[in-house]
Write an enzyme that holds these catalytic residues in place. Structure first.
Site, PDB file in Angstrom:
ATOM      1  N   GLY A   1      32.621  -3.929 -15.286  1.00 39.94           N
ATOM      2  CA  GLY A   1      33.805  -4.086 -13.773  1.00 39.94           C
ATOM      3  C   GLY A   1      34.464  -2.919 -13.345  1.00 39.94           C
TER       4      GLY A   1
ATOM      5  N   SER B   1       6.235 -22.160   2.870  1.00 39.85           N
ATOM      6  CA  SER B   1       5.186 -20.955   3.503  1.00 39.85           C
ATOM      7  C   SER B   1       4.009 -19.942   2.697  1.00 39.85           C
ATOM      8  CB  SER B   1       6.439 -19.663   3.523  1.00 39.85           C
ATOM      9  OG  SER B   1       7.186 -19.346   1.982  1.00 39.85           O
ATOM     10  N   GLY B   2       4.551 -20.990   1.558  1.00 39.00           N
ATOM     11  CA  GLY B   2       3.176 -20.364   0.980  1.00 39.00           C
ATOM     12  C   GLY B   2       3.403 -19.663  -0.433  1.00 39.00           C
ATOM     13  N   GLY B   3       4.728 -19.158  -0.300  1.00 40.09           N
ATOM     14  CA  GLY B   3       5.268 -17.794  -0.631  1.00 40.09           C
ATOM     15  C   GLY B   3       5.214 -18.770  -2.298  1.00 40.09           C
ATOM     16  N   VAL B   4       6.379 -18.422  -3.841  1.00 41.65           N
ATOM     17  CA  VAL B   4       6.449 -19.162  -4.680  1.00 41.65           C
ATOM     18  C   VAL B   4       7.626 -20.374  -4.323  1.00 41.65           C
ATOM     19  CG1 VAL B   4       6.580 -18.613  -7.433  1.00 41.65           C
ATOM     20  CG2 VAL B   4       6.146 -16.657  -5.905  1.00 41.65           C
ATOM     21  N   ASP B   5       8.493 -19.431  -4.700  1.00 46.50           N
ATOM     22  CA  ASP B   5       9.827 -20.801  -4.281  1.00 46.50           C
ATOM     23  C   ASP B   5       9.211 -21.951  -3.084  1.00 46.50           C
ATOM     24  OD1 ASP B   5      10.596 -18.242  -5.638  1.00 46.50           O
ATOM     25  OD2 ASP B   5      11.876 -17.822  -4.047  1.00 46.50           O
ATOM     26  N   SER B   6       8.886 -21.508  -2.024  1.00 43.65           N
ATOM     27  CA  SER B   6       9.140 -22.905  -1.776  1.00 43.65           C
ATOM     28  C   SER B   6       7.775 -23.592  -2.066  1.00 43.65           C
ATOM     29  CB  SER B   6       8.756 -22.749  -0.090  1.00 43.65           C
ATOM     30  OG  SER B   6       7.264 -21.314   0.251  1.00 43.65           O
ATOM     31  N   SER B   7       6.897 -23.135  -2.177  1.00 42.73           N
ATOM     32  CA  SER B   7       5.786 -23.494  -2.941  1.00 42.73           C
ATOM     33  C   SER B   7       6.067 -24.577  -4.573  1.00 42.73           C
ATOM     34  CB  SER B   7       4.874 -23.009  -3.595  1.00 42.73           C
ATOM     35  OG  SER B   7       4.488 -22.349  -2.454  1.00 42.73           O
TER      36      SER B   7
ATOM     37  N   GLU C   1      23.127  -5.248 -21.861  1.00 44.00           N
ATOM     38  CA  GLU C   1      22.031  -6.025 -20.753  1.00 44.00           C
ATOM     39  C   GLU C   1      21.152  -4.941 -19.869  1.00 44.00           C
ATOM     40  OE1 GLU C   1      25.217  -5.789 -20.605  1.00 44.00           O
ATOM     41  OE2 GLU C   1      26.007  -5.427 -18.363  1.00 44.00           O
TER      42      GLU C   1
ATOM     43  N   LYS D   1      14.064 -15.870 -10.242  1.00 46.87           N
ATOM     44  CA  LYS D   1      12.335 -15.485 -10.350  1.00 46.87           C
ATOM     45  C   LYS D   1      11.590 -16.091 -11.228  1.00 46.87           C
ATOM     46  CE  LYS D   1       9.775 -15.239  -6.658  1.00 46.87           C
ATOM     47  NZ  LYS D   1      10.753 -15.185  -4.949  1.00 46.87           N
TER      48      LYS D   1
ATOM     49  N   HIS E   1      26.750  -1.143 -22.430  1.00 45.64           N
ATOM     50  CA  HIS E   1      25.920  -2.310 -21.789  1.00 45.64           C
ATOM     51  C   HIS E   1      24.767  -2.944 -22.460  1.00 45.64           C
ATOM     52  CE1 HIS E   1      28.897  -2.032 -18.259  1.00 45.64           C
ATOM     53  NE2 HIS E   1      28.503  -1.048 -18.554  1.00 45.64           N
TER      54      HIS E   1
ATOM     55  N   CYS F   1      32.102  -3.755 -22.081  1.00 45.62           N
ATOM     56  CA  CYS F   1      32.661  -2.451 -21.247  1.00 45.62           C
ATOM     57  C   CYS F   1      33.976  -3.318 -20.952  1.00 45.62           C
ATOM     58  CB  CYS F   1      31.909  -2.659 -20.108  1.00 45.62           C
ATOM     59  SG  CYS F   1      32.100  -1.384 -19.163  1.00 45.62           S
ATOM     60  N   TYR F   2      34.007  -3.314 -19.119  1.00 46.72           N
ATOM     61  CA  TYR F   2      35.549  -3.892 -18.891  1.00 46.72           C
ATOM     62  C   TYR F   2      36.105  -5.165 -19.651  1.00 46.72           C
ATOM     63  CZ  TYR F   2      39.449  -4.917 -15.937  1.00 46.72           C
ATOM     64  OH  TYR F   2      41.058  -5.617 -16.374  1.00 46.72           O
TER      65      TYR F   2
END
Ligand code: XMP
Length: 514
Positions: A56, A224-230, A172, A370, A170, A83-84
């Site tokens: 932070g 929409s045919g995009g990844v998420d909505s499919s 990560e 994702k 960090h 870190c913080y």
């Protein structure tokens, strides 16, 4: 058996999403919560196997600095401070924080003093990503120092008996050598988490929960045919079958042949049973967009019109109880935890307000990153070309045509884009570049073709490499590939006589042109 969980308390760090992704990559579920959103009782009730305190921007002694009830260290839950978070741990347990004589930013050589704890896999001199102005000058009682740098006496400290671990750097961030292994050691070794976060069991659990929630109700999904909505649509279809209707709005701003491709896959002749409805709303959109040149105005019109079309369809279907949205975890983290400036009013086709009369919104992907959505898609049997699709913005080609959108301009950009994609994929760059497309500038210039003067448009080509789409670099495409694409575009696409390649990164540019 209850699922293993790690709870990440966010103290305003830039990299909190990365921490969560690294933990998930270990096969362990985790969530990011604001440091002040959970009481001690909430933490106990959440029942995490481990806690991670993020970095932070503040100073632990500063006025209004984010803090935590010191009793959290009495819960018997292992804690990793980053870190913080490391400084806060030191501060709360009786150590001392000082302002460092020299701040450390970026790649820093860290000397490892002890590898018996989470730094097991470290090199003796381990390159780490640092970003701090304060440091721990004296560790609390019971801790040993596990790492230091030239200007930071405590770059790592551990009290293994009590299960407390801290690193000033960090782990990560990819630039930290072995960073992912340090986190892995904490999650799997110290916290003894089982790797029970798998997309197969996630799908089963979601399907069961959705069935219980929906009962006999009707469900509507914008596809929409995009990844998420499919992925969301196919998951819902497995859960509620015929109670689901998927509406695909063709707004006339799709890539070449995309409307037909989406209809083929998801329509009645495809492998999925989605009650697929295609709405051909092209003219409606072109009419609304006529004469509009300002990017935000265009985005708003496209988003708003989507809702209107969707409402019309919902009315036709009759009383719909549930609306499915393809919200994913970064959207949740970004809208719930931070406050950032609005650069563009993003329109996700799934991101509808509850304008229509729905009882509830179902967001089955809201806890997934994702890459996890893609893994879930594979688990559900979606083909690779669908789950690996590059992003395509909700407003589609509307924001890849600079200035006014007309049907004729859509045709130009569709043709140019199809050539560009075909050549890039043929040359093997399809999977090396994260997003690529053609855009139509509103610049016209003079050229000559077949002894005739032309006064035509310029196409801009964009190709970027990025991991998070928040920053990006222009891709280093071979000259001969760009030449092939250019000559095909000017020869094959009417009204184009010039092609540019965009070398701008993000920042200062954005990936899309508007
Ligand atoms: P920018 O242009 O902001 O884009 O650098 C970052 C990523 O977001 C995508 N993008 C959108 N996605 N609705 C979406 O669903 C939108 O309105 C939208 N605008 C940009 C863009 O394609 C890139 O991947």
């Amino acid at each position: 058996m209850a699922q293993n969980k790690i709870l990440i308390l966010d103290f305003g760090g830039q990299y909190n999403q990365l921490i969560a992704r690294r933990v998930r990559e270990c096969g362990v579920y985790c969530e990011v919560r604001n440091f002040d959103s959970m009481t001690l009782d909430d933490i106990k009730a959440y029942d995490p196997k481990g806690l991670i305190f993020t970095g932070g921007p503040q100073s632990a002694y500063g006025e209004g600095a984010p803090s935590i009830d010191g009793k959290v260290f009495e819960l018997g839950i292992p804690v990793l401070g980053i870190c913080y978070g490391a400084q806060l741990m030191a501060h709360k347990l009786g150590g001392r924080i000082s302002s460092a004589p020299t701040s450390e930013y970026g790649r820093t050589v860290v000397s490892i003093d002890n590898k018996d704890g989470v730094l097991e896999k470290a090199d003796d001199e381990n390159i780490c990503w640092m970003s701090h102005t304060d440091y721990i000058s004296e560790p609390p009682e019971g801790f040993i120092v596990t790492a230091h740098t030239e200007s930071c006496p405590v770059a790592g400290m551990e009290d293994r008996k009590r299960g407390f671990y801290a690193v000033q750097f960090h782990p990560e961030v990819n630039h930290t050598q072995h960073g992912a292994e340090f986190l892995r050691k904490f999650v799997l070794g110290v916290c003894a988490c089982e790797q029970d976060w798998q997309m197969g069991s996630f799908a089963e659990k979601q399907i069961k929960e959705i069935r219980e929630k929906v009962g006999t109700g009707k469900v509507l999904c914008a596809l929409s045919g995009g990844v998420d909505s499919s992925v969301a649509a196919v998951l819902l279809s497995k859960a509620v079958g015929k109670q689901l209707t998927c509406v695909f709005v063709d707004h006339g701003l799709l890539r070449k042949d995309e409307g037909n491709q989406v209809s083929e896959i998801f329509g009645p002749d495809g492998p999925y049973d989605l009650n697929f409805v295609r709405v051909n709303a092209q003219q409606r959109y072109y009419d609304k967009l006529a004469g509009i040149t300002e990017p935000e105005a265009k985005r708003k019109i496209i988003g708003e019109e989507f809702i209107r079309v969707f409402e019309d369809e919902a009315r036709k279907i009759g009383k719909v109880d549930f609306l499915v949205q393809g919200t994913i975890y970064p959207d949740v983290i970004e809208s719930g935890l931070g406050k950032s400036a609005v650069i563009k009013s993003h329109h996700n086709v799934g991101g509808l307000p509850d304008h229509v009369d729905f009882k509830e919104i179902i967001e089955p992907l809201r806890m997934l990153f994702k890459d996890e959505v893609r893994a879930l898609g594979r688990e559900l049997g979606l083909p690779d070309y669908l789950v690996n699709r590059q992003p395509f913005p909700g407003p589609g080609l509307g924001i890849r045509i600079i200035g006014e959108v007309t049907e004729a301009k859509v045709k130009i950009v569709q043709e140019a884009d199809a050539i560009y994609r075909e050549e890039l994929e043929k040359a093997g760059y399809g999977s090396k570049v994260n997003q690529y497309f053609a855009a139509l500038t509103n610049m016209r210039s003079v050229g000559v073709m077949g002894d005739f003067r032309t006064y035509d448009y310029a196409i801009a080509l964009r190709a970027v490499t990025t991991t998070d789409f928040m920053t990006a670099e222009s891709a280093d495409l071979p000259w001969d590939l760009l030449q092939t694409v250019t000559s095909r575009i000017v020869n094959e696409v009417d009204h184009v006589n010039r092609v540019f390649y965009d070398l701008t990164g993000k920042p200062p540019g954005t990936i899309e042109f508007e």
